[in-house]
Design an enzyme around this catalytic site. Structure first.
Site, mmCIF file in Angstrom:
data_model
loop_
_atom_site.group_PDB
_atom_site.id
_atom_site.type_symbol
_atom_site.label_atom_id
_atom_site.label_comp_id
_atom_site.label_asym_id
_atom_site.label_seq_id
_atom_site.Cartn_x
_atom_site.Cartn_y
_atom_site.Cartn_z
ATOM 1 N N ALA A 67 0.807 -1.225 0.000
ATOM 2 C CA ALA A 67 0.000 0.000 0.000
ATOM 3 C C ALA A 67 0.838 1.271 0.000
ATOM 4 O O ALA A 67 0.297 2.365 0.076
ATOM 5 C CB ALA A 67 -0.905 -0.015 1.225
ATOM 6 N N ASN A 117 1.057 -3.689 8.378
ATOM 7 C CA ASN A 117 1.790 -4.078 7.165
ATOM 8 C C ASN A 117 2.725 -2.978 6.680
ATOM 9 O O ASN A 117 3.843 -3.248 6.252
ATOM 10 C CB ASN A 117 0.814 -4.493 6.067
ATOM 11 N N HIS A 120 -0.806 7.990 3.730
ATOM 12 C CA HIS A 120 0.436 7.727 4.482
ATOM 13 C C HIS A 120 1.468 8.760 4.061
ATOM 14 O O HIS A 120 1.712 8.949 2.865
ATOM 15 C CB HIS A 120 0.994 6.340 4.163
HETATM 16 N N1 LIG Z 1 1.278 -5.559 2.446
HETATM 17 C C1 LIG Z 1 0.347 -4.620 2.365
HETATM 18 O O1 LIG Z 1 0.598 -3.462 2.028
HETATM 19 C C2 LIG Z 1 -1.076 -4.986 2.687
HETATM 20 C C3 LIG Z 1 -2.102 -4.090 2.383
HETATM 21 C C4 LIG Z 1 -3.402 -4.473 2.664
HETATM 22 C C5 LIG Z 1 -3.668 -5.690 3.274
HETATM 23 N N2 LIG Z 1 -2.642 -6.518 3.596
HETATM 24 C C6 LIG Z 1 -2.869 -7.812 4.267
HETATM 25 O O2 LIG Z 1 -3.203 -8.781 3.300
HETATM 26 C C7 LIG Z 1 -4.090 -9.747 3.871
HETATM 27 C C8 LIG Z 1 -5.330 -9.881 2.975
HETATM 28 O O3 LIG Z 1 -5.985 -8.629 2.890
HETATM 29 P P1 LIG Z 1 -7.472 -8.535 2.313
HETATM 30 O O4 LIG Z 1 -7.844 -7.108 2.312
HETATM 31 O O5 LIG Z 1 -7.591 -9.323 1.065
HETATM 32 O O6 LIG Z 1 -8.282 -9.268 3.483
HETATM 33 P P2 LIG Z 1 -9.767 -9.888 3.415
HETATM 34 O O7 LIG Z 1 -10.221 -9.955 4.843
HETATM 35 O O8 LIG Z 1 -10.609 -9.169 2.443
HETATM 36 O O9 LIG Z 1 -9.510 -11.369 2.873
HETATM 37 C C9 LIG Z 1 -8.760 -12.319 3.562
HETATM 38 C C10 LIG Z 1 -9.262 -13.704 3.206
HETATM 39 O O10 LIG Z 1 -8.362 -14.661 3.775
HETATM 40 C C11 LIG Z 1 -9.107 -15.675 4.451
HETATM 41 N N3 LIG Z 1 -8.284 -16.189 5.547
HETATM 42 C C12 LIG Z 1 -7.970 -15.572 6.710
HETATM 43 N N4 LIG Z 1 -7.171 -16.354 7.452
HETATM 44 C C13 LIG Z 1 -6.964 -17.489 6.752
HETATM 45 C C14 LIG Z 1 -6.232 -18.667 6.996
HETATM 46 N N5 LIG Z 1 -5.568 -18.860 8.135
HETATM 47 N N6 LIG Z 1 -6.242 -19.636 6.050
HETATM 48 C C15 LIG Z 1 -6.940 -19.477 4.896
HETATM 49 N N7 LIG Z 1 -7.660 -18.362 4.617
HETATM 50 C C16 LIG Z 1 -7.686 -17.385 5.540
HETATM 51 C C17 LIG Z 1 -10.397 -14.988 4.910
HETATM 52 O O11 LIG Z 1 -11.455 -15.920 5.085
HETATM 53 C C18 LIG Z 1 -10.649 -14.008 3.771
HETATM 54 O O12 LIG Z 1 -11.448 -14.569 2.757
HETATM 55 C C19 LIG Z 1 -4.414 -9.248 5.281
HETATM 56 O O13 LIG Z 1 -3.599 -9.908 6.227
HETATM 57 C C20 LIG Z 1 -4.051 -7.780 5.233
HETATM 58 O O14 LIG Z 1 -3.644 -7.268 6.499
HETATM 59 C C21 LIG Z 1 -1.366 -6.193 3.281
#
Ligand SMILES: NC(=O)c1ccc[n+]([C@@H]2O[C@H](COP(=O)([O-])OP(=O)(O)OC[C@H]3O[C@@H](n4cnc5c(N)ncnc54)[C@H](O)[C@@H]3O)[C@@H](O)[C@H]2O)c1
Length: 270
Positions: free
Chosen positions: A126, A191, A219
């Protein structure tokens, strides 16, 4: 490249869409989610012509032998699956990079890459400018500051109350302190804090602002190194399905897959 995706939420759906539309030259070979119906839903939504296996457990996904697994699920998913996948000789893209602030897990992941001769890719997500922060790191970085501005609705009401901000009527600084404290109070920032920490070798100093009038996640990042002082401002549109996630984070993964799959002789950015 044969790709498996763990996590069929906001980010997972953008990746699945990009692969199925042919935007990236990759083959989607497996999907997995703790709620398998979310994977089925995605496949229906994108009218996938082929039947793509929806895995109920990690062993099933490993048997399919993807070449790359994208974790877009949760920190728990990083803990539970990533070291095993890497040890099996499969590269991994980690989105829930906050998990790597845990030193034990970080060591376990690095150890697994050595055992499996594999790589972990952490996309810029992000934010921006991680390439410059990495370049500055060997000469020394004196200061890393992250200022995040979000709509007040993005914060847990209980946390705001505990910090003495029951009512926020105008832009208000609700936190200033160490990154490790910030991510405990505001996990949504974890993150960005982790990506900056891994790239710079310093845990950022964090300021967080709640603003009732704001509709973008903003940010501001200051990095002061021996060779350069960098100031970045990123205004992110939240993902429509998950306002905590910036759309840019998903797009950065699509770009990474393109880089890994398209053998152009020109490589831009480090
Ligand atoms: N690196 C970055 O800049 C950044 C930015 C945004 C989000 N993220 C991270 O990426 C991840 C996904 O984000 P999102 O917005 O798609 O989230 P989201 O909540 O929309 O989707 C996550 C999905 O993963 C599934 N899930 C959760 N734990 C699980 C597990 N142990 N095993 C299998 N499936 C599982 C959930 O059921 C859900 O469908 C989150 O951890 C979020 O914090 C990272």
């Amino acid at each position: 490249m044969r790709i498996g995706v763990i996590g069929c939420g906001a980010i997972g759906s953008v990746i699945v869409d990009a692969i199925l539309r042919g935007e990236v030259r990759a083959e989607l070979v497996a999907l997995m989610d703790i709620y398998p119906e979310k994977c089925e839903g995605l496949l229906k939504k994108f009218a996938a012509k082929y039947s793509i296996p929806v895995c109920k457990e990690l062993e099933e996904l490993l048997r399919i032998r993807p070449q790359l697994v994208i974790e877009a699920a949760s920190q728990q998913a990083v803990r539970d699956y990533v070291p095993r996948i890497l040890t099996e000789g499969i590269d991994v893209v980690v989105l829930s990079v906050g998990a790597l602030l845990d030193e034990e897990l970080y060591k376990e992941v690095i150890e697994a890459t050595k055992k499996g001769n594999t790589k972990v890719y952490v996309p810029t997500g992000a934010i921006a400018g991680i390439d410059a922060v990495k370049a500055l790191q060997p000469l020394g970085i004196k200061r890393v500051v992250l200022r995040s501005y979000k709509n007040v609705k993005a914060f847990d009401k209980e946390v705001l109350k505990r910090l003495g901000f029951s009512e926020v009527k105008e832009m208000t600084k609700i936190f200033e302190g160490e990154g490790k404290v910030a991510v405990k109070l505001f996990p949504a920032n974890v993150n960005v804090v982790a990506a900056l920490a891994l790239a710079s070798g310093r845990i950022p100093w964090v300021e967080i602002y709640a603003d009732p009038a704001r509709n973008k996640n903003v940010h501001e990042i200051e990095v002061e190194g021996e060779a350069s002082k960098i100031y970045m401002k990123i205004e992110n549109v939240p993902h429509p399905d998950n306002p905590k996630t910036s759309y840019l984070a998903a797009l950065s993964v699509v770009r990474l897959i393109k880089q890994l799959t398209e053998g152009s002789g020109l490589v831009i950015g480090t």
